[in-house]
Design an enzyme around this catalytic site. Structure first.
Site, PDB file in Angstrom:
ATOM      1  NE  ARG A 119      -0.245  -8.545   2.189  1.00 18.18           N
ATOM      2  CZ  ARG A 119      -0.927  -7.854   3.100  1.00 18.18           C
ATOM      3  NH1 ARG A 119      -2.064  -8.294   3.566  1.00 18.18           N
ATOM      4  NH2 ARG A 119      -0.448  -6.731   3.571  1.00 18.18           N
ATOM      5  CB  CYS A 132       0.382  -6.954  14.271  1.00 19.64           C
ATOM      6  SG  CYS A 132       1.485  -5.556  14.225  1.00 19.64           S
ATOM      7  CG  ASP A 176      -7.721  -6.876   7.125  1.00 20.23           C
ATOM      8  OD1 ASP A 176      -6.860  -6.613   7.979  1.00 20.23           O
ATOM      9  OD2 ASP A 176      -7.847  -6.220   6.073  1.00 20.23           O
ATOM     10  CE1 TYR A 216       0.380  -6.172  -1.964  1.00 20.04           C
ATOM     11  CE2 TYR A 216      -0.728  -4.224  -1.094  1.00 20.04           C
ATOM     12  CZ  TYR A 216      -0.212  -5.491  -0.912  1.00 20.04           C
ATOM     13  OH  TYR A 216      -0.316  -6.085   0.309  1.00 20.04           O
ATOM     14  NE  ARG A 224      -2.345  -1.265   3.623  1.00 21.31           N
ATOM     15  CZ  ARG A 224      -1.766  -0.514   4.531  1.00 21.31           C
ATOM     16  NH1 ARG A 224      -1.700   0.802   4.385  1.00 21.31           N
ATOM     17  NH2 ARG A 224      -1.244  -1.032   5.623  1.00 21.31           N
ATOM     18  CB  SER A 271      -0.918  -3.765   8.245  1.00 20.55           C
ATOM     19  OG  SER A 271      -1.976  -2.879   8.012  1.00 20.55           O
ATOM     20  CG  HIS A 300      -7.252  -2.668  10.267  1.00 17.49           C
ATOM     21  ND1 HIS A 300      -5.939  -2.283  10.393  1.00 17.49           N
ATOM     22  CD2 HIS A 300      -7.257  -3.695   9.388  1.00 17.49           C
ATOM     23  CE1 HIS A 300      -5.184  -3.050   9.623  1.00 17.49           C
ATOM     24  NE2 HIS A 300      -5.947  -3.913   9.011  1.00 17.49           N
ATOM     25  CE  LYS A 352      -6.234  -3.397   4.721  1.00 21.69           C
ATOM     26  NZ  LYS A 352      -6.542  -3.896   6.059  1.00 21.69           N
TER      27      LYS A 352
HETATM   28  C1  OXD Z   1      -3.234  -4.442   5.591  1.00 20.43           C
HETATM   29  C2  OXD Z   1      -3.895  -5.575   4.924  1.00 20.43           C
HETATM   30  O1  OXD Z   1      -2.293  -3.866   5.029  1.00 20.43           O
HETATM   31  O2  OXD Z   1      -4.781  -6.168   5.537  1.00 20.43           O
HETATM   32  O3  OXD Z   1      -3.669  -4.099   6.697  1.00 20.43           O
HETATM   33  O4  OXD Z   1      -3.573  -5.864   3.760  1.00 20.43           O
HETATM   34 MN    MN Z   2      -5.357  -5.178   7.330  1.00 23.34          MN
END
Ligand code: OXD
Ligand code: MN
Length: 649
Positions: free
Chosen positions: A432, A313, A336, A260, A111, A311, A289, A269
């Site tokens: 991913r 974690c 998420d 991406y 991102r 993100s 989130h 998002k």
């Molecule tokens: C993030 C995702 O970046 O979930 O939080 O992709």
């Molecule tokens: Mn996320």
């Protein structure tokens, strides 16, 4: 000359009959802007008038050669995957069923927060007013005029020679009162295939739109760089001019230059968090989130918990946790994003607006997250992971899964990679998997319940190597909102940030706020008037390290011990003790039954006074510099209270 030319590329041959019918339809005459455009898939009559005029306006702007209206069918998906293969965007992974590997342009792997803007008339509606000379970190603002100019500059004719896909999609189960609909227009077949995994996409959504006609407008293009190399590239993008724009007033998203995930799968998002949070503010609910999990204790009592972590974690790991504590069961609702609102009985209810997992691959393994591993080797698009000579995938963390004496690895850039020799990671740290949620072996039976699941607790957390205990409970809702506002965490690879710096990431939403964070805090605080049965709020930290830099807590499945304490606190069990920062487990209150490792519980829960004084100072500075006059008084009072209690420690 007809308005729409009947031009079918070979891969769409099977659809000719239907288009011929389209072309004969009297409505076709309404599509003045479609002059010279081929509708290569789908039925224009299926578009409601509002959707049609949105599509028309953007055809005029982007000037694609073809229009493809997505129906979400298997057949359509097969055609798109074929096309992507022909273009060299994806390669098949024969070791698994229907799995694919995409390698992006190395300049397009995360991102781009610095190029992400919220567009409102008044700057103060988007971001708090910061002190002179201080760079705001709670989002970027752009005026509507500048947004229009940025769009004109980039989108004019940007789809020439390409197909514009029209993706009708629902965030949340189609028809749930908590769900919302979007239309994404994109020139990327990779985006279409990924959106089919991540959202409910296709015909049922168009049918729904025929009844309501409300949708979030999402325009995406991978872009056309000035040097015109785009058509040749297997991963077209325009990193120099990438921009992600949101206009809450129009429920509108415009994204240019990146393929991406977080920049291009606009339901995630951009819609579910940024535009979602502005809709939620208007309508009185929360777009967060957060993962959602269901947990059942040995007595068979089930509760649902939502948890916010920055993100990368470990949200996916927690959402799919295999409890080590005997008799417990965890089921996953989402990993998420949570959309939550109080029902008429004052119960907070949540849906997962997504339909799939777009999870960080490195670190995912049979030991860290067996349920994810059982989910992702079917119907999955992998992006930027390494590949193996037997047609599979590899990433850091999968070392035990691969016999390196037999198998050769190719890294995410397509170069040979040798374990122990290569100096760079095999998989990109932000690589991913994109997999259907229904494949998760522990998906919750109620994960698609239209009314959502009842939430009993909210967890906040982050990567805090020092000072922050394994868990503490907020004193009440207002204190809990303060705890969310003070979240900090080590930076990860999910965005463009570098190094292990501890960043403020309030509510894990810093990159995702759709409006002024001060107003967001007001909104959270106002929730306390909506219920007499508010969820309890906790802060967790699995990542505390000892003096030798080793994690003190084993984490993963052992985190069930922490969740067990949360469940007991929900029942108001007397197993907590007050501290300056909140309530922590009484001595021996955490269930350690069967844990083989010796844990230094003292160190895990130690609250060093100098650390917490420093923390208060950092929070105060952050609030003053970043939120300024927009800081709600209640939050300021909470900070004063914390400072006083820490001083008396
Ligand atoms: C993030 C995702 O970046 O979930 O939080 O992709
Ligand atoms: Mn996320």
């Amino acid at each position: 000359m007809p308005d729409i030319i009947d031009k079918k590329p070979a891969q769409y041959a099977g659809e000719v009959g239907r288009f011929a019918k389209n072309l004969a339809h009297p409505n076709v005459g309404l599509f003045n802007h479609l002059r010279g455009i081929s509708v290569v898939h789908g039925n224009v009559q299926d578009l409601s008038p509002k959707v049609r005029s949105y599509v028309e306006a953007n055809i005029e702007l982007c000037q694609p050669d073809n229009i493809h209206i997505c129906d979400g069918s298997d057949n359509e998906n097969k055609q798109l995957l074929n096309l992507l293969q022909q273009q060299g965007t994806i390669v098949p992974l024969p070791k698994y069923k229907n799995c694919w590997l995409a390698r992006t342009n190395p300049a397009d792997t995360a991102r781009v927060e610095s190029k992400t803007f919220i567009c409102t008339e008044r700057r103060a509606d988007t971001i708090p007013t910061t002190k002179d000379g201080i760079k705001g970190t709670l989002g970027n603002w752009m005026s509507p005029r500048d947004m229009d100019a940025a769009v004109q500059d980039r989108f004019n004719g940007c789809m020439k020679g390409r197909t514009m896909y029209v993706i009708p999609y629902s965030m949340g189960p189609v028809g749930s009162p908590l769900s919302k609909i979007g239309i994404e227009l994109t020139d990327s077949a990779y985006v279409v295939s990924s959106m089919r995994v991540m959202t409910r996409m296709g015909k049922p959504v168009l049918d729904k739109l025929a009844q309501s006609d409300e949708f979030v407008k999402c325009l995406h293009s991978v872009g056309t760089p000035a040097n015109g190399t785009v058509e040749m590239a297997s991963w077209p993008c325009d990193p120099e001019r990438t921009i992600i724009l949101h206009k809450p007033q129009n429920n509108e998203i415009v994204s240019y230059g990146s393929g991406y995930g977080g920049n291009s799968l606009l339901g995630k998002k951009c819609f579910a968090l940024r535009i979602g949070s502005t809709i939620a503010k208007r309508e009185g609910w929360l777009a967060e989130h957060m993962l959602i999990l269901g947990i059942t204790n040995p007595k068979g009592e089930k509760r649902y918990i939502a948890a916010a972590f920055p993100s990368a974690c470990g949200k996916t790991n927690l959402a799919m946790l295999n409890p080590t504590l005997p008799g417990y069961q965890i089921e996953c609702v989402g990993d998420d994003i949570a959309w939550m609102r109080f029902d008429d009985k004052g119960q907070l209810r949540a849906i997962n607006p997504e339909n799939g997992f777009f999870g960080v691959a490195p670190g995912t393994s049979y030991s860290s997250n067996p349920n994810a591993m059982k989910t992702i080797f079917e119907n999955t698009i992998f992006t930027n992971v390494a590949s193996t000579s037997d047609g599979g995938v590899f990433w850091e963390g999968m070392e035990d899964e691969v016999d390196f004496s037999q198998i050769k690895i190719t890294d995410w850039l397509g170069k040979p990679w040798v374990k122990g020799e290569s100096k760079t990671p095999a998989a990109h740290p932000n690589s991913r998997f994109c997999s259907p949620a229904e494949q998760c072996p522990i998906i919750d039976p109620a994960w698609e319940a239209p009314e959502g699941v009842p939430i009993s607790a909210i967890l906040f957390g982050g990567r805090r190597p020092a000072g922050v205990p394994l868990i503490y409970e907020a004193r009440d809702w207002q204190h809990g909102v303060f705890v969310g506002s003070t979240m900090r965490s080590e930076a990860t690879a999910a965005a463009e940030h570098k190094g292990k710096v501890i960043m403020h990431d309030p509510f894990a939403m810093r990159p995702f706020f759709g409006y002024n964070f001060g107003h967001y805090l007001d909104h959270w605080l106002s929730m306390k008037n909506r219920s007499t049965n508010l969820p309890k709020i906790f802060h967790v930290n699995w990542f505390r390290k000892d003096v030798d830099g080793k994690f003190i807590w084993p984490g993963f499945g052992e985190n069930s011990r922490v969740l067990d304490w949360v469940l007991r606190r929900i029942e108001n069990e007397d197993c907590a003790t007050e501290t300056a920062i909140g309530l922590i487990p009484k001595d021996d209150a955490l269930n350690m039954q069967g844990l083989k490792e010796e844990i230094n519980m003292k160190e895990l829960f130690h609250l060093p006074k100098d650390f917490w004084m420093e923390e208060c100072f950092a929070i105060e500075k952050y609030f003053k510099e970043q939120i300024g006059m927009d800081l709600p008084q209640a939050i300021d009072e909470e900070l004063k209270g914390l400072k006083k209690r820490v001083n008396n420690m």
